[in-house]
Design an enzyme around this catalytic site. Structure first.
Site, PDB file in Angstrom:
ATOM      1  N   ASP A  67      32.694  35.562  32.064  1.00  0.00           N
ATOM      2  CA  ASP A  67      32.866  35.290  33.493  1.00  0.00           C
ATOM      3  C   ASP A  67      31.693  35.785  34.323  1.00  0.00           C
ATOM      4  OD1 ASP A  67      33.524  37.942  32.916  1.00  0.00           O
ATOM      5  OD2 ASP A  67      35.641  37.686  33.346  1.00  0.00           O
ATOM      6  N   HIS A 137      45.158  40.820  32.936  1.00  0.00           N
ATOM      7  CA  HIS A 137      44.257  39.664  32.850  1.00  0.00           C
ATOM      8  C   HIS A 137      43.307  39.784  31.658  1.00  0.00           C
ATOM      9  CE1 HIS A 137      41.021  41.525  35.799  1.00  0.00           C
ATOM     10  NE2 HIS A 137      40.682  41.780  34.564  1.00  0.00           N
ATOM     11  N   GLU A 142      43.823  35.518  35.880  1.00  0.00           N
ATOM     12  CA  GLU A 142      44.790  36.409  36.516  1.00  0.00           C
ATOM     13  C   GLU A 142      46.218  35.956  36.176  1.00  0.00           C
ATOM     14  OE1 GLU A 142      43.646  39.031  37.551  1.00  0.00           O
ATOM     15  OE2 GLU A 142      42.085  38.902  39.067  1.00  0.00           O
TER      16      GLU A 142
HETATM   17  C1  F6R Z   1      34.839  41.229  32.157  1.00  0.00           C
HETATM   18  C2  F6R Z   1      36.195  40.703  32.137  1.00  0.00           C
HETATM   19  C3  F6R Z   1      37.381  41.491  32.611  1.00  0.00           C
HETATM   20  C4  F6R Z   1      37.357  42.948  32.162  1.00  0.00           C
HETATM   21  C5  F6R Z   1      38.593  43.684  32.665  1.00  0.00           C
HETATM   22  C6  F6R Z   1      38.543  45.164  32.330  1.00  0.00           C
HETATM   23  O1  F6R Z   1      33.918  40.277  31.680  1.00  0.00           O
HETATM   24  O2  F6R Z   1      36.358  39.591  31.763  1.00  0.00           O
HETATM   25  O3  F6R Z   1      38.550  40.891  32.120  1.00  0.00           O
HETATM   26  O4  F6R Z   1      37.297  43.015  30.771  1.00  0.00           O
HETATM   27  O5  F6R Z   1      38.702  43.521  34.045  1.00  0.00           O
HETATM   28  O6  F6R Z   1      37.484  45.758  33.032  1.00  0.00           O
HETATM   29  P1  F6R Z   1      36.994  47.225  32.690  1.00  0.00           P
HETATM   30  O7  F6R Z   1      36.456  47.196  31.323  1.00  0.00           O
HETATM   31  O8  F6R Z   1      35.916  47.520  33.708  1.00  0.00           O
HETATM   32  O9  F6R Z   1      38.190  48.108  32.825  1.00  0.00           O
END
Ligand code: F6R
Length: 240
Positions: A67, A137, A142
């Site tokens: 993303d 997610h 979401e």
């Molecule tokens: C990032 C992504 C998100 C994160 C998720 C967890 O490319 O796709 O789904 O993996 O929001 O984020 P962190 O690792 O910062 O807790």
């Protein structure tokens, strides 16, 4: 879903890197699906350390990212294209031409989503790395996203904006929209590796593993994948 409970973040990262490196070493032409965020930072550091120590080559490896924020230029420190360069690609011998991510500055959203859909068709992933949102997610799919979705533009959930605000000077600077790979495309990867660490992920981990498979918890779809490994640290495993 195969579950590995690691003692802490570093052990989780080490175990994750081992799985990722197995794919790279077995196939120097592998396609890696990659994620951003805080979770994979340790795993990426291990990949770089292994490259420096053992010379594992990425010269023919191709990557696709999950993303990208909409509206952040490539030079913005919080754009995911910048994140990937800084935290992984600059430390490897990978050809930047072989790395792919949505263009957050694309003016025509429909065309950009179609371009990425087509790219994902051409580059079937040998492994897809995922982090987990505290709301369940995966990528920026979401709660409520249809399991059949392809690449699309999403309005980020308020909880996601809050979670990600820590990386910006002010919450008002967090982009409200992003391009994301769809759930259907995540599920098409041959192998999935999902990592979660910290107490704030415990509830989402429990719903993903033990809850019913439902679009209200996007990560629950992973229960249906034939080769998915989840590595959590003790704090994230607290409710299991
Ligand atoms: C990032 C992504 C998100 C994160 C998720 C967890 O490319 O796709 O789904 O993996 O929001 O984020 P962190 O690792 O910062 O807790």
């Amino acid at each position: 879903m195969k579950l590995i409970i690691a003692e802490n973040y570093d052990e989780m990262s080490r175990a994750g890197a081992k799985i990722m490196l197995e794919v790279v070493k077995n196939n120097p032409y592998a396609v890696l699906g990659l994620a951003t965020g805080t979770t994979p930072l340790g795993l990426y550091a291990h990949m770089i350390a292994d490259h420096e120590k053992h010379g594992t080559s990425y010269a023919h490896i191709r990557t696709v990212n999950l993303d990208e924020y909409k509206g952040l230029p490539k030079t913005h420190e919080q754009s995911y294209v910048y994140f990937m360069r800084k935290n992984l690609f600059d430390g490897l011998d990978i050809d930047p031409e072989n790395t792919n991510i949505e263009n957050g500055m694309a003016e025509n959203e429909t065309k950009e989503c179609a371009r990425y859909d087509e790219l994902l068709e051409r580059l079937p992933r040998d492994i897809q790395l995922l982090g987990l949102g505290s709301n369940g997610h995966i990528a920026f799919n979401e709660p409520g996203t249809p399991f059949g979705s392809g690449t699309h533009v999403v309005t980020l959930a308020e909880s996601t904006v809050k979670d990600n605000a820590r990386l910006f000077d002010d919450i008002s600077e967090v982009p409200r929209k992003a391009f994301t790979m769809g759930i259907r495309q995540i599920m098409q990867a041959k192998k999935i590796l999902i990592l979660a660490s910290g107490a704030n992920k415990a509830e989402a981990v429990c719903k993903m593993v033990k809850g019913k498979v439902t679009e209200s918890v996007p990560a629950s779809v992973l229960q249906l994948h034939p080769d998915c490994t989840l590595i959590v640290d003790r704090a994230a495993a607290a409710n299991l």
